[in-house]
Design a protein around this motif. Structure first.
Motif, short mmCIF file in Angstrom:
data_model
loop_
_atom_site.label_atom_id
_atom_site.label_comp_id
_atom_site.label_asym_id
_atom_site.label_seq_id
_atom_site.Cartn_x
_atom_site.Cartn_y
_atom_site.Cartn_z
N ALA A 30 0.82 -1.20 0.00
CA ALA A 30 0.00 0.00 0.00
C ALA A 30 0.86 1.25 0.00
CB ALA A 30 -0.93 -0.01 1.20
N GLY A 31 0.74 2.03 -1.06
CA GLY A 31 1.46 3.29 -1.15
C GLY A 31 2.95 3.17 -1.29
N ALA A 32 3.45 2.04 -1.69
CA ALA A 32 4.90 1.83 -1.77
C ALA A 32 5.30 1.42 -3.17
CB ALA A 32 5.31 0.73 -0.80
N VAL A 33 6.58 1.55 -3.46
CA VAL A 33 7.17 0.91 -4.62
C VAL A 33 7.59 -0.47 -4.15
CG1 VAL A 33 9.08 0.91 -6.26
CG2 VAL A 33 8.01 3.07 -5.58
N VAL A 34 7.17 -1.50 -4.86
CA VAL A 34 7.49 -2.85 -4.44
C VAL A 34 8.54 -3.43 -5.38
CG1 VAL A 34 6.61 -5.18 -4.06
CG2 VAL A 34 5.19 -3.21 -3.48
N TYR A 35 9.69 -3.76 -4.81
CA TYR A 35 10.75 -4.45 -5.54
C TYR A 35 10.54 -5.94 -5.32
CZ TYR A 35 13.19 -0.02 -6.05
OH TYR A 35 13.52 1.26 -6.39
N ILE A 36 10.31 -6.68 -6.39
CA ILE A 36 10.09 -8.12 -6.29
C ILE A 36 11.45 -8.79 -6.45
CG2 ILE A 36 8.81 -10.10 -7.16
CD1 ILE A 36 6.93 -7.93 -6.22
N GLY A 37 12.04 -9.20 -5.32
CA GLY A 37 13.36 -9.81 -5.32
C GLY A 37 13.33 -11.26 -5.79
N PRO A 38 14.50 -11.89 -5.88
CA PRO A 38 14.59 -13.26 -6.39
C PRO A 38 13.69 -14.22 -5.63
CG PRO A 38 16.77 -12.30 -6.18
CD PRO A 38 15.80 -11.34 -5.52
N GLY A 39 13.07 -15.11 -6.38
CA GLY A 39 12.20 -16.13 -5.80
C GLY A 39 10.88 -16.17 -6.53
N THR A 40 10.08 -17.17 -6.23
CA THR A 40 8.75 -17.31 -6.80
C THR A 40 7.74 -17.10 -5.69
OG1 THR A 40 9.52 -18.85 -8.50
CG2 THR A 40 7.17 -18.89 -7.99
N TYR A 41 6.79 -16.20 -5.94
CA TYR A 41 5.80 -15.83 -4.94
C TYR A 41 4.44 -16.36 -5.36
CZ TYR A 41 9.54 -12.80 -3.46
OH TYR A 41 10.75 -12.33 -3.05
N LEU A 42 3.95 -17.37 -4.66
CA LEU A 42 2.65 -17.96 -4.94
C LEU A 42 1.57 -17.05 -4.38
CD1 LEU A 42 0.93 -20.34 -5.94
CD2 LEU A 42 1.21 -21.35 -3.67
N LEU A 43 0.67 -16.61 -5.24
CA LEU A 43 -0.43 -15.75 -4.83
C LEU A 43 -1.65 -16.63 -4.63
CD1 LEU A 43 0.16 -12.82 -7.34
CD2 LEU A 43 1.13 -13.14 -5.06
N GLY A 44 -2.15 -16.71 -3.41
CA GLY A 44 -3.23 -17.62 -3.08
C GLY A 44 -4.62 -17.02 -3.12
N THR A 45 -4.74 -15.70 -3.33
CA THR A 45 -6.03 -15.02 -3.31
C THR A 45 -6.05 -13.98 -4.42
OG1 THR A 45 -5.99 -15.19 -0.90
CG2 THR A 45 -7.63 -13.73 -1.85
N SER A 46 -7.18 -13.83 -5.08
CA SER A 46 -7.32 -12.79 -6.11
C SER A 46 -7.32 -11.41 -5.46
CB SER A 46 -8.63 -12.96 -6.88
OG SER A 46 -8.60 -14.13 -7.65
N PHE A 47 -6.64 -10.46 -6.10
CA PHE A 47 -6.65 -9.09 -5.60
C PHE A 47 -6.13 -8.13 -6.65
CE2 PHE A 47 -2.61 -10.87 -4.33
CZ PHE A 47 -1.69 -9.86 -4.49
N SER A 48 -6.37 -6.85 -6.40
CA SER A 48 -5.89 -5.79 -7.28
C SER A 48 -4.71 -5.10 -6.61
CB SER A 48 -6.99 -4.76 -7.53
OG SER A 48 -8.04 -5.33 -8.25
N LEU A 49 -3.81 -4.64 -7.43
CA LEU A 49 -2.62 -3.97 -6.93
C LEU A 49 -2.47 -2.65 -7.68
CD1 LEU A 49 -0.35 -4.47 -4.92
CD2 LEU A 49 0.95 -5.52 -6.76
N SER A 50 -2.28 -1.57 -6.94
CA SER A 50 -2.20 -0.24 -7.57
C SER A 50 -0.93 0.48 -7.17
CB SER A 50 -3.43 0.59 -7.18
OG SER A 50 -3.46 0.78 -5.79
N THR A 51 0.14 -0.25 -7.04
CA THR A 51 1.40 0.34 -6.66
C THR A 51 2.46 -0.03 -7.69
OG1 THR A 51 2.94 0.56 -4.81
CG2 THR A 51 2.11 -1.64 -5.24
N PRO A 52 3.49 0.78 -7.88
CA PRO A 52 4.53 0.43 -8.84
C PRO A 52 5.25 -0.87 -8.46
CG PRO A 52 4.66 2.75 -8.27
CD PRO A 52 3.68 2.13 -7.32
#
Length: 191
Positions: A30-52
């Motif tokens: 929320a309100g942040a820039v998100v850096y997605i670092g090395p790894g695989t991130y399993l998303l278990g729930t549907s959602f919307s994302l409005s951040t860079p």
């Protein structure tokens, strides 16, 4: 001057492969820039994302039936390597701000080495562009890199403003490896 919060993933207690639920991920983002670092991130729930989102080696993997929706306020900044894994049946949709309205088939796992089947990656990229709207325009550009893309079936483009752009006549090649078929079939009113 406005300060922007930066969230770097992974962070404890995430491990690889990580599982992020809707609440945890959106709270972190929320309100942040998100850096997605090395790894695989399993998303278990549907959602919307409005951040860079800035991908730094990480892959987002929505589970079966899960949709990750990137809204118009999110910037999608990623090099031309895999950032989405849809192998479990999840979906990535939405209208993030894309650099030059381009997506790369590599974002969905294409490797232009002549031996990797890039058919699923092209399918996912074209499906994303089909629902992508920026301003009053639907569609965008599927940007292909230098190399040889192997595909085993053709594709139907049935939406406007779809562009497929390579790096030049001798730099980018799509190789149909089985049977005889139409590589790209354009249906309906397109420009």
């Amino acid at each position: 001057m406005r300060c922007m919060q930066v969230v770097v993933l992974p962070e404890p207690p995430f491990s690889f492969p990580s599982t992020m639920t809707c609440g945890r991920f959106t709270a972190a983002a929320a309100g942040a820039v998100v850096y997605i670092g090395p790894g695989t991130y399993l998303l278990g729930t549907s959602f919307s994302l409005s951040t860079p989102l800035l991908f730094m080696g990480g892959i987002l993997k929505p589970a079966n039936g899960v949709t990750l929706t990137l809204t118009g306020n999110s910037d999608l900044d990623a090099p031309s390597y895999k950032i989405f894994d849809l192998s479990l049946g999840g979906v990535v949709a939405g209208n993030p701000r894309l650099k030059e309205n381009c997506v790369y088939s590599e974002w969905w796992g294409a490797i232009p080495n002549g031996s990797t089947d890039c058919t699923p990656s092209f399918t996912y990229a074209l499906a994303f562009l089909k629902q992508y709207i920026r301003g009053d325009r639907k569609g965008g550009t599927l940007q292909l890199l230098t190399g040889l893309y192997k595909v085993v079936s053709g594709f139907t483009i049935d939406f406007p403003s779809c562009h497929i752009q390579g790096r030049g006549k001798f730099a980018t090649t799509i190789n149909m490896t089985t049977g005889t078929y139409t590589l790209f079939s354009v249906v309906g009113s397109t420009d």
